[in-house]
Design a protein around this motif. Structure first.
Motif, PDB file in Angstrom:
ATOM      1  N   HIS A 185       4.356 -15.544 -16.342  1.00  0.00           N
ATOM      2  CA  HIS A 185       3.844 -14.452 -15.515  1.00  0.00           C
ATOM      3  C   HIS A 185       4.711 -14.284 -14.261  1.00  0.00           C
ATOM      4  O   HIS A 185       5.169 -15.248 -13.665  1.00  0.00           O
ATOM      5  N   ARG A 186       4.895 -13.016 -13.860  1.00  0.00           N
ATOM      6  CA  ARG A 186       5.720 -12.713 -12.704  1.00  0.00           C
ATOM      7  C   ARG A 186       4.852 -12.463 -11.470  1.00  0.00           C
ATOM      8  O   ARG A 186       3.658 -12.185 -11.572  1.00  0.00           O
ATOM      9  N   GLY A 187       5.482 -12.525 -10.317  1.00  0.00           N
ATOM     10  CA  GLY A 187       4.754 -12.403  -9.056  1.00  0.00           C
ATOM     11  C   GLY A 187       4.368 -10.985  -8.685  1.00  0.00           C
ATOM     12  O   GLY A 187       3.495 -10.781  -7.839  1.00  0.00           O
ATOM     13  N   LEU A 188       5.019 -10.001  -9.289  1.00  0.00           N
ATOM     14  CA  LEU A 188       4.700  -8.596  -9.029  1.00  0.00           C
ATOM     15  C   LEU A 188       4.328  -7.898 -10.329  1.00  0.00           C
ATOM     16  O   LEU A 188       4.850  -8.223 -11.391  1.00  0.00           O
ATOM     17  N   ARG A 189       3.450  -6.927 -10.206  1.00  0.00           N
ATOM     18  CA  ARG A 189       3.008  -6.138 -11.348  1.00  0.00           C
ATOM     19  C   ARG A 189       3.313  -4.673 -11.073  1.00  0.00           C
ATOM     20  O   ARG A 189       3.053  -4.171  -9.969  1.00  0.00           O
ATOM     21  N   SER A 214       6.747  16.816 -19.803  1.00  0.00           N
ATOM     22  CA  SER A 214       6.861  16.450 -21.216  1.00  0.00           C
ATOM     23  C   SER A 214       6.608  14.965 -21.442  1.00  0.00           C
ATOM     24  O   SER A 214       6.446  14.532 -22.584  1.00  0.00           O
ATOM     25  N   ILE A 215       6.618  14.200 -20.374  1.00  0.00           N
ATOM     26  CA  ILE A 215       6.270  12.788 -20.464  1.00  0.00           C
ATOM     27  C   ILE A 215       5.161  12.492 -19.469  1.00  0.00           C
ATOM     28  O   ILE A 215       5.083  13.094 -18.397  1.00  0.00           O
ATOM     29  N   THR A 216       4.295  11.591 -19.844  1.00  0.00           N
ATOM     30  CA  THR A 216       3.189  11.182 -18.980  1.00  0.00           C
ATOM     31  C   THR A 216       2.840   9.747 -19.313  1.00  0.00           C
ATOM     32  O   THR A 216       3.320   9.192 -20.313  1.00  0.00           O
ATOM     33  N   LEU A 217       2.040   9.120 -18.476  1.00  0.00           N
ATOM     34  CA  LEU A 217       1.578   7.766 -18.754  1.00  0.00           C
ATOM     35  C   LEU A 217       0.205   7.825 -19.408  1.00  0.00           C
ATOM     36  O   LEU A 217      -0.690   8.535 -18.944  1.00  0.00           O
ATOM     37  N   THR A 218       0.054   7.067 -20.471  1.00  0.00           N
ATOM     38  CA  THR A 218      -1.220   6.992 -21.161  1.00  0.00           C
ATOM     39  C   THR A 218      -1.618   5.537 -21.314  1.00  0.00           C
ATOM     40  O   THR A 218      -0.754   4.641 -21.347  1.00  0.00           O
ATOM     41  N   ARG A 219      -2.922   5.279 -21.388  1.00  0.00           N
ATOM     42  CA  ARG A 219      -3.415   3.897 -21.440  1.00  0.00           C
ATOM     43  C   ARG A 219      -2.946   3.193 -22.710  1.00  0.00           C
ATOM     44  O   ARG A 219      -3.000   3.756 -23.799  1.00  0.00           O
ATOM     45  N   ARG A 220      -2.507   1.962 -22.562  1.00  0.00           N
ATOM     46  CA  ARG A 220      -2.164   1.140 -23.720  1.00  0.00           C
ATOM     47  C   ARG A 220      -3.417   0.778 -24.505  1.00  0.00           C
ATOM     48  O   ARG A 220      -4.526   0.755 -23.949  1.00  0.00           O
ATOM     49  N   GLU A 221      -3.250   0.488 -25.770  1.00  0.00           N
ATOM     50  CA  GLU A 221      -4.399   0.132 -26.606  1.00  0.00           C
ATOM     51  C   GLU A 221      -5.057  -1.148 -26.114  1.00  0.00           C
ATOM     52  O   GLU A 221      -6.279  -1.269 -26.102  1.00  0.00           O
ATOM     53  N   GLU A 222      -4.249  -2.111 -25.709  1.00  0.00           N
ATOM     54  CA  GLU A 222      -4.777  -3.362 -25.171  1.00  0.00           C
ATOM     55  C   GLU A 222      -4.452  -3.420 -23.683  1.00  0.00           C
ATOM     56  O   GLU A 222      -3.301  -3.262 -23.292  1.00  0.00           O
ATOM     57  N   THR A 223      -5.476  -3.637 -22.871  1.00  0.00           N
ATOM     58  CA  THR A 223      -5.264  -3.712 -21.424  1.00  0.00           C
ATOM     59  C   THR A 223      -5.451  -5.138 -20.937  1.00  0.00           C
ATOM     60  O   THR A 223      -6.158  -5.938 -21.553  1.00  0.00           O
ATOM     61  N   THR A 224      -4.791  -5.450 -19.852  1.00  0.00           N
ATOM     62  CA  THR A 224      -4.888  -6.774 -19.252  1.00  0.00           C
ATOM     63  C   THR A 224      -5.270  -6.645 -17.790  1.00  0.00           C
ATOM     64  O   THR A 224      -5.041  -5.608 -17.161  1.00  0.00           O
ATOM     65  N   GLN A 225      -5.834  -7.696 -17.257  1.00  0.00           N
ATOM     66  CA  GLN A 225      -6.225  -7.720 -15.848  1.00  0.00           C
ATOM     67  C   GLN A 225      -5.404  -8.790 -15.146  1.00  0.00           C
ATOM     68  O   GLN A 225      -5.167  -9.866 -15.714  1.00  0.00           O
ATOM     69  N   PRO A 226      -4.943  -8.535 -13.926  1.00  0.00           N
ATOM     70  CA  PRO A 226      -4.153  -9.547 -13.211  1.00  0.00           C
ATOM     71  C   PRO A 226      -4.971 -10.811 -12.974  1.00  0.00           C
ATOM     72  O   PRO A 226      -6.221 -10.779 -12.995  1.00  0.00           O
ATOM     73  N   PRO A 227      -4.324 -11.931 -12.721  1.00  0.00           N
ATOM     74  CA  PRO A 227      -5.046 -13.142 -12.327  1.00  0.00           C
ATOM     75  C   PRO A 227      -5.898 -12.871 -11.093  1.00  0.00           C
ATOM     76  O   PRO A 227      -5.585 -11.985 -10.289  1.00  0.00           O
ATOM     77  N   LYS A 228      -6.946 -13.638 -10.931  1.00  0.00           N
ATOM     78  CA  LYS A 228      -7.858 -13.421  -9.812  1.00  0.00           C
ATOM     79  C   LYS A 228      -7.174 -13.653  -8.469  1.00  0.00           C
ATOM     80  O   LYS A 228      -7.387 -12.903  -7.516  1.00  0.00           O
ATOM     81  N   SER A 229      -6.363 -14.674  -8.384  1.00  0.00           N
ATOM     82  CA  SER A 229      -5.769 -15.070  -7.102  1.00  0.00           C
ATOM     83  C   SER A 229      -4.370 -15.618  -7.306  1.00  0.00           C
ATOM     84  O   SER A 229      -3.934 -15.863  -8.441  1.00  0.00           O
ATOM     85  N   ALA A 230      -3.663 -15.831  -6.199  1.00  0.00           N
ATOM     86  CA  ALA A 230      -2.347 -16.446  -6.276  1.00  0.00           C
ATOM     87  C   ALA A 230      -2.434 -17.850  -6.848  1.00  0.00           C
ATOM     88  O   ALA A 230      -1.548 -18.293  -7.596  1.00  0.00           O
ATOM     89  N   LYS A 231      -3.522 -18.546  -6.539  1.00  0.00           N
ATOM     90  CA  LYS A 231      -3.721 -19.908  -7.074  1.00  0.00           C
ATOM     91  C   LYS A 231      -3.879 -19.862  -8.584  1.00  0.00           C
ATOM     92  O   LYS A 231      -3.307 -20.697  -9.310  1.00  0.00           O
ATOM     93  N   GLU A 232      -4.635 -18.899  -9.086  1.00  0.00           N
ATOM     94  CA  GLU A 232      -4.804 -18.777 -10.534  1.00  0.00           C
ATOM     95  C   GLU A 232      -3.496 -18.393 -11.207  1.00  0.00           C
ATOM     96  O   GLU A 232      -3.170 -18.902 -12.292  1.00  0.00           O
ATOM     97  N   LEU A 233      -2.714 -17.523 -10.563  1.00  0.00           N
ATOM     98  CA  LEU A 233      -1.408 -17.150 -11.099  1.00  0.00           C
ATOM     99  C   LEU A 233      -0.516 -18.386 -11.225  1.00  0.00           C
ATOM    100  O   LEU A 233       0.150 -18.578 -12.248  1.00  0.00           O
ATOM    101  N   ALA A 234      -0.518 -19.205 -10.189  1.00  0.00           N
ATOM    102  CA  ALA A 234       0.294 -20.422 -10.213  1.00  0.00           C
ATOM    103  C   ALA A 234      -0.160 -21.369 -11.320  1.00  0.00           C
ATOM    104  O   ALA A 234       0.665 -21.975 -12.021  1.00  0.00           O
ATOM    105  N   THR A 235      -1.483 -21.462 -11.510  1.00  0.00           N
ATOM    106  CA  THR A 235      -2.022 -22.324 -12.565  1.00  0.00           C
ATOM    107  C   THR A 235      -1.594 -21.829 -13.944  1.00  0.00           C
ATOM    108  O   THR A 235      -1.238 -22.623 -14.824  1.00  0.00           O
ATOM    109  N   LEU A 236      -1.603 -20.520 -14.138  1.00  0.00           N
ATOM    110  CA  LEU A 236      -1.200 -19.964 -15.427  1.00  0.00           C
ATOM    111  C   LEU A 236       0.277 -20.193 -15.709  1.00  0.00           C
ATOM    112  O   LEU A 236       0.697 -20.185 -16.878  1.00  0.00           O
ATOM    113  N   ASN A 237       1.063 -20.388 -14.665  1.00  0.00           N
ATOM    114  CA  ASN A 237       2.501 -20.573 -14.833  1.00  0.00           C
ATOM    115  C   ASN A 237       2.892 -22.048 -14.973  1.00  0.00           C
ATOM    116  O   ASN A 237       4.077 -22.359 -15.172  1.00  0.00           O
ATOM    117  N   VAL A 238       1.933 -22.927 -14.851  1.00  0.00           N
ATOM    118  CA  VAL A 238       2.242 -24.364 -14.968  1.00  0.00           C
ATOM    119  C   VAL A 238       2.378 -24.743 -16.441  1.00  0.00           C
ATOM    120  O   VAL A 238       1.534 -24.412 -17.255  1.00  0.00           O
TER     121      VAL A 238
END
Length: 362
Positions: free
Chosen positions: A138-142, A338-362
């Motif tokens: 996971h990256r630090g920016l979305r 002629s181009i637009t953004l449309t919702r992906r079929e599968e959506t994801t939610q960012p980690p709750k916090s920076a601590k959770e992001l770090a845990t997911l990257n361990v």
């Protein structure tokens, strides 16, 4: 202790299992050109998580009145962070990545010691130091879509509606893009053609920036104007990849950004985390102007022959949705929509916090 011993202890203190000062001929020139032996000695043992002035004074066995000027000098240099919370403050060491690659460049100034350190930091970055992040999933920016680039009539997820995100804050600040500024100070690189003062920060983090001269306070309206300027220029909105305390909204270019540069030049699998949107095409109205091809930071768009095309070239946009990060940079400037953004079929939610992001990257 000798200077060499002081720096050795500082490096040992800053190293941890997930981020180290890797071996390189550029390591010591980067550190010693920016941090004095006195600063290195004082920072060795300094808390890496929030601590009060009295706690730090006790660690350093000094009077708080003598410690505070030292701390504030380090805050002004971008080496220590002050969390200003009402009438109280907490302090902690800034992460080495932030020390050498980010905070000191926000003010956009061409001054020492930052000027001398920047070329060493750029070389060290490319010589394996940043590769430590390559295994992290996971990256630090979305990526967050540019305003009004999502398909009309569709509900935008609140954490991906840039206007709603901005509404969540009370205090705003802007600094210069540290990535472009760092390369500007390096004679081995050309100066970026993109706007520089577009790095946005909010609330507690913004107050730190303004107090110590790393940025300037702006209004919410000015914040939205900067976002519009960045979008017009072809920069990608990159928001902190977490649900809570999203302190930073970068405006990233593909050449110097610490998210895009590893993808394009260091063989990282990701740039920014993708938004929950992807580009959809109406080939019948596409003019095959190729503007979207040139603006895409991921090389995700091509012009190809299309039986549905009505333009004289008989071509229309084709999108590689695996590469598309859903930033809307291409959509923002499409005159025919002629181009637009449309919702992906599968959506994801960012980690709750920076601590959770770090845990997911361990």
């Amino acid at each position: 202790m000798t200077k060499q011993e002081i720096y050795k202890k500082f490096i040992e203190y800053m190293d941890n299992p997930f981020w180290k000062f890797t071996e390189s001929e550029h390591k010591m020139p980067m550190i010693t050109s920016f941090i004095t032996p006195e600063e290195a000695e004082f920072m060795t043992g300094f808390p890496t998580s929030d601590a009060s002035l009295d706690q730090i004074a006790a660690i350093k066995e000094m009077d708080p009145a003598d410690v505070l000027p030292k701390i504030e000098a380090l805050c002004g240099k971008g080496l220590v962070y002050e969390a200003i919370r009402g009438d109280s403050s907490q302090y902690k060491l800034i992460h080495p990545f932030e020390m050498f690659l980010r905070v000191t460049y926000w003010n956009g100034e061409d001054k020492e010691p930052t000027k001398s350190m920047a070329p060493h930091a750029n070389k060290y970055y490319m010589d394996g130091w940043y590769d430590q992040l390559k295994p992290f999933p996971h990256r630090g920016l979305r990526a967050i879509p540019i305003d009004q680039t999502v398909e009309a009539g569709k509900t935008i997820l609140p954490f991906e509606d840039v206007v709603k995100v901005i509404d969540n804050y009370e205090y705003y600040a802007v600094g210069h893009c540290p990535c472009r500024q760092r390369h500007k100070l390096d004679p081995d690189y050309r100066e970026s053609p993109f706007p520089s003062e577009v790095c946005l920060h909010f609330d507690e983090f913004a107050r730190y920036m303004v107090k110590y001269g790393h940025g300037r306070e702006i209004t919410k309206e000015e914040t939205l104007e900067i976002l519009k300027k960045a979008a017009d220029a072809g920069l990608v909105h990159g928001l902190s990849n977490q649900m809570e305390k999203q302190e930073t909204l970068c405006n990233c270019d593909l050449e110097y950004c610490t998210m895009f540069k590893p993808y394009h030049q260091l063989d990282f699998e990701k740039s920014l985390e993708k938004s929950n949107y992807q580009v959809a095409v109406t080939p019948e109205t596409c003019k095959a102007c190729s503007l979207c091809v040139r603006r895409c930071p991921m090389d995700a768009i091509q012009l190809r022959f299309s039986t549905e095309s009505t333009n004289k070239f008989r071509k229309a946009v084709v999108v590689d949705t695996d590469l598309c990060i859903g930033c809307g940079v291409c959509v923002h400037k499409c005159k025919t929509r002629s181009i637009t953004l449309t919702r992906r079929e599968e959506t994801t939610q960012p980690p709750k916090s920076a601590k959770e992001l770090a845990t997911l990257n361990v």
